[in-house]
Design a protein around this motif. Structure first.
Motif, PDB file in Angstrom:
ATOM      1  N   HIS A 160      -2.307   1.787  -7.104  1.00 14.04           N
ATOM      2  CA  HIS A 160      -0.754   1.955  -5.850  1.00 14.04           C
ATOM      3  C   HIS A 160      -1.292   0.552  -4.565  1.00 14.04           C
ATOM      4  CE1 HIS A 160      -1.879   5.819  -7.685  1.00 14.04           C
ATOM      5  NE2 HIS A 160      -0.970   6.413  -7.550  1.00 14.04           N
ATOM      6  N   PHE A 161       0.364   0.642  -4.306  1.00 11.27           N
ATOM      7  CA  PHE A 161       0.924  -0.377  -3.258  1.00 11.27           C
ATOM      8  C   PHE A 161      -0.218  -0.363  -2.244  1.00 11.27           C
ATOM      9  CE2 PHE A 161       3.382  -2.286  -0.387  1.00 11.27           C
ATOM     10  CZ  PHE A 161       2.991  -3.649  -0.324  1.00 11.27           C
ATOM     11  N   ILE A 162       0.058   1.212  -1.954  1.00 10.21           N
ATOM     12  CA  ILE A 162      -0.463   1.960  -0.420  1.00 10.21           C
ATOM     13  C   ILE A 162      -1.677   0.998  -0.322  1.00 10.21           C
ATOM     14  CG2 ILE A 162      -0.547   3.885   0.978  1.00 10.21           C
ATOM     15  CD1 ILE A 162       2.230   2.921   0.414  1.00 10.21           C
ATOM     16  N   ASP A 163      -2.311   1.686  -0.806  1.00  7.96           N
ATOM     17  CA  ASP A 163      -4.128   0.832  -1.470  1.00  7.96           C
ATOM     18  C   ASP A 163      -3.915  -0.165  -0.742  1.00  7.96           C
ATOM     19  OD1 ASP A 163      -4.493   3.974  -2.729  1.00  7.96           O
ATOM     20  OD2 ASP A 163      -4.859   2.622  -4.439  1.00  7.96           O
ATOM     21  N   PHE A 164      -3.487  -1.212  -0.654  1.00  5.23           N
ATOM     22  CA  PHE A 164      -4.079  -2.688  -0.626  1.00  5.23           C
ATOM     23  C   PHE A 164      -3.435  -2.772   1.163  1.00  5.23           C
ATOM     24  CE2 PHE A 164      -3.139  -2.744  -4.761  1.00  5.23           C
ATOM     25  CZ  PHE A 164      -4.215  -3.714  -5.062  1.00  5.23           C
ATOM     26  N   LEU A 165      -3.082  -1.668   1.687  1.00  4.76           N
ATOM     27  CA  LEU A 165      -2.549  -1.801   3.561  1.00  4.76           C
ATOM     28  C   LEU A 165      -4.019  -1.026   3.953  1.00  4.76           C
ATOM     29  CD1 LEU A 165       1.200  -0.233   2.788  1.00  4.76           C
ATOM     30  CD2 LEU A 165       0.285  -2.745   3.462  1.00  4.76           C
ATOM     31  N   ILE A 166      -3.514  -2.106   4.897  1.00  3.07           N
ATOM     32  CA  ILE A 166      -4.829  -1.116   6.120  1.00  3.07           C
ATOM     33  C   ILE A 166      -3.910   0.472   6.106  1.00  3.07           C
ATOM     34  CG2 ILE A 166      -4.849  -3.266   7.084  1.00  3.07           C
ATOM     35  CD1 ILE A 166      -2.429  -2.165   9.727  1.00  3.07           C
TER      36      ILE A 166
ATOM     37  N   THR B 234      10.615  -5.212   5.384  1.00  2.00           N
ATOM     38  CA  THR B 234      10.005  -5.275   6.367  1.00  2.00           C
ATOM     39  C   THR B 234       8.657  -5.648   6.433  1.00  2.00           C
ATOM     40  OG1 THR B 234       8.990  -3.026   7.491  1.00  2.00           O
ATOM     41  CG2 THR B 234       8.597  -3.460   5.376  1.00  2.00           C
ATOM     42  N   GLN B 235       7.971  -5.826   7.699  1.00  3.67           N
ATOM     43  CA  GLN B 235       7.137  -6.444   7.799  1.00  3.67           C
ATOM     44  C   GLN B 235       4.993  -5.100   7.712  1.00  3.67           C
ATOM     45  OE1 GLN B 235       5.108  -9.332  10.959  1.00  3.67           O
ATOM     46  NE2 GLN B 235       6.975  -9.645  10.576  1.00  3.67           N
ATOM     47  N   THR B 236       4.390  -5.869   6.568  1.00  4.00           N
ATOM     48  CA  THR B 236       3.546  -4.884   7.081  1.00  4.00           C
ATOM     49  C   THR B 236       2.188  -5.469   7.213  1.00  4.00           C
ATOM     50  OG1 THR B 236       2.622  -2.706   6.235  1.00  4.00           O
ATOM     51  CG2 THR B 236       3.264  -4.602   4.615  1.00  4.00           C
ATOM     52  N   VAL B 237       0.586  -5.188   6.227  1.00  4.75           N
ATOM     53  CA  VAL B 237      -0.394  -5.871   6.709  1.00  4.75           C
ATOM     54  C   VAL B 237      -0.788  -5.512   5.412  1.00  4.75           C
ATOM     55  CG1 VAL B 237      -2.823  -6.149   8.223  1.00  4.75           C
ATOM     56  CG2 VAL B 237      -0.362  -5.566   9.364  1.00  4.75           C
ATOM     57  N   LEU B 238      -1.130  -6.183   4.706  1.00  5.54           N
ATOM     58  CA  LEU B 238      -2.864  -5.989   3.373  1.00  5.54           C
ATOM     59  C   LEU B 238      -4.409  -5.705   4.077  1.00  5.54           C
ATOM     60  CD1 LEU B 238      -0.331  -8.338   1.075  1.00  5.54           C
ATOM     61  CD2 LEU B 238      -0.667  -6.112   0.936  1.00  5.54           C
ATOM     62  N   GLU B 239      -4.533  -5.373   3.118  1.00  6.86           N
ATOM     63  CA  GLU B 239      -5.954  -4.852   3.591  1.00  6.86           C
ATOM     64  C   GLU B 239      -6.437  -5.826   2.421  1.00  6.86           C
ATOM     65  OE1 GLU B 239      -9.238  -2.404   5.800  1.00  6.86           O
ATOM     66  OE2 GLU B 239      -8.321  -1.676   4.025  1.00  6.86           O
ATOM     67  N   THR B 240      -7.627  -6.442   2.079  1.00  4.92           N
ATOM     68  CA  THR B 240      -8.093  -6.732   1.099  1.00  4.92           C
ATOM     69  C   THR B 240      -9.075  -7.593   0.797  1.00  4.92           C
ATOM     70  OG1 THR B 240      -7.002  -9.458   1.546  1.00  4.92           O
ATOM     71  CG2 THR B 240      -5.048  -8.198   0.474  1.00  4.92           C
TER      72      THR B 240
END
Length: 324
Positions: free
Chosen positions: A232-238, A276-282
């Motif tokens: 899921h895309f949400i899983d890649f967000l902080i 929008t702007q967001t932050v990925l957690e990779t």
């Protein structure tokens, strides 16, 4: 006199009944075989070459009558010429092509194309009889089946010829379906190649938030490919960003549905775009990215088309752009 002639009459009737029973059994066997001949056990959508399909055709023909060699000519989609696409005996290839060329020169090949039924001809070079049967659908000719009889082979019965026609007809439709899947796959590959050439990341998200597709740039920004544990895309967000982006995705899905389906004025502008702007957690750490999402109608459902880029490459801030 009566006693002497009675047994002969009984024997005649018994013999006739036996023949009729044999004919009935043969007819039932033929009908059962005819039903099975149309069921190709080949997953056409997964094939990239028709060889396996044509091998199946030759095998089905062999259940009706044994051929020394079975071959299939197909029509080249680009030139409309016939080419030898399959032969179950490779060392006969040159002989088959020479015999076919002689049939073309004599006009027998053209005759078989028009007949739509089995045509048996004699090949002087092979000193054998050869069966030709056009592979034709309701829209066009797809090819030609060529079967070389063994020496001294008996003539085909009307039922055997009808069964061969069933095989060839189903073969033609299977080839047509294969060509359609081939065109579909080619178009899909072109789309993927185009998306990979773009300077920004592109991904599709379904209504459950799953990533359906991601081009190379999107995969690089995400830092990993989708897995069952992280699809899921949400899983890649902080964690701090997940609820906010989830709400934006839900809103974007709502804007993709015709406003008449809702009893609220806030959804009066369908087909809007969210930016929008967001932050990925990779795996490479946190990345600030700009996310640009547009809802698309596809096969009666909504898919979100997202564009990802490092934050300094797109407009920042969170806003709703209507009418895009």
């Amino acid at each position: 006199m009566e006693n002497k002639t009675a047994p002969s009459g009984v024997e005649y009737l018994e013999d006739r009944v036996a023949r009729l029973e044999d004919q009935a059994r043969f007819t039932l066997d033929a009908l059962e075989l005819a039903a099975s001949l149309g069921d190709f056990q080949v997953s056409i959508s997964s094939l990239h070459e028709p060889t396996l399909l044509l091998h199946e055709v030759a095998s089905r023909a062999a259940t009706i009558t044994p051929f020394t060699v079975s071959a299939v000519y197909l029509v080249d989609e680009g030139t409309s010429d016939f080419y030898l696409a399959y032969s179950d005996q490779q060392y006969w290839k040159e002989k088959i092509e020479a015999a076919t060329n002689s049939f073309i020169d004599s006009g027998m090949f053209s005759f078989a194309l028009k007949e739509g039924r089995p045509v048996v001809v004699h090949a002087a070079d092979l000193e054998r009889r050869v069966l030709l049967h056009v592979l034709e659908t309701s829209s066009r000719v797809r090819g030609m089946f060529v079967g070389i009889f063994p020496e001294g082979a008996k003539n085909l019965t009307a039922i055997e010829m009808a069964l061969l026609s069933i095989v060839c007809k189903n073969c033609a439709y299977a080839v047509e379906v294969f060509e359609l899947y081939k065109c579909f796959r080619s178009g899909g590959e072109d789309v993927v190649a185009f998306s990979d050439s773009l300077p920004a990341g592109v991904l599709d998200i379904d209504e459950c938030g799953r990533i359906l597709f991601a081009n190379k740039i999107a995969g690089k920004l995400l830092g990993s490919v989708a897995t069952p544990e992280k699809s899921h895309f949400i899983d890649f967000l902080i964690p701090e960003e997940r609820d906010r982006i989830a709400s934006l995705l839900i809103s974007c899905f709502a804007f993709g549905v015709p406003a008449l389906e809702y009893q609220t004025e806030t959804l009066a502008k369908p087909q809007s775009t969210m930016r929008t702007q967001t932050v990925l957690e990779t795996v490479e750490g946190q990345k600030v990215v700009s996310l640009h999402i547009t809802p698309l109608q596809r096969n009666g459902s909504i898919v979100l088309r997202g564009v990802l880029a490092p934050a300094d490459e797109m407009h920042t801030g969170s806003e709703l752009v209507e009418g895009m």
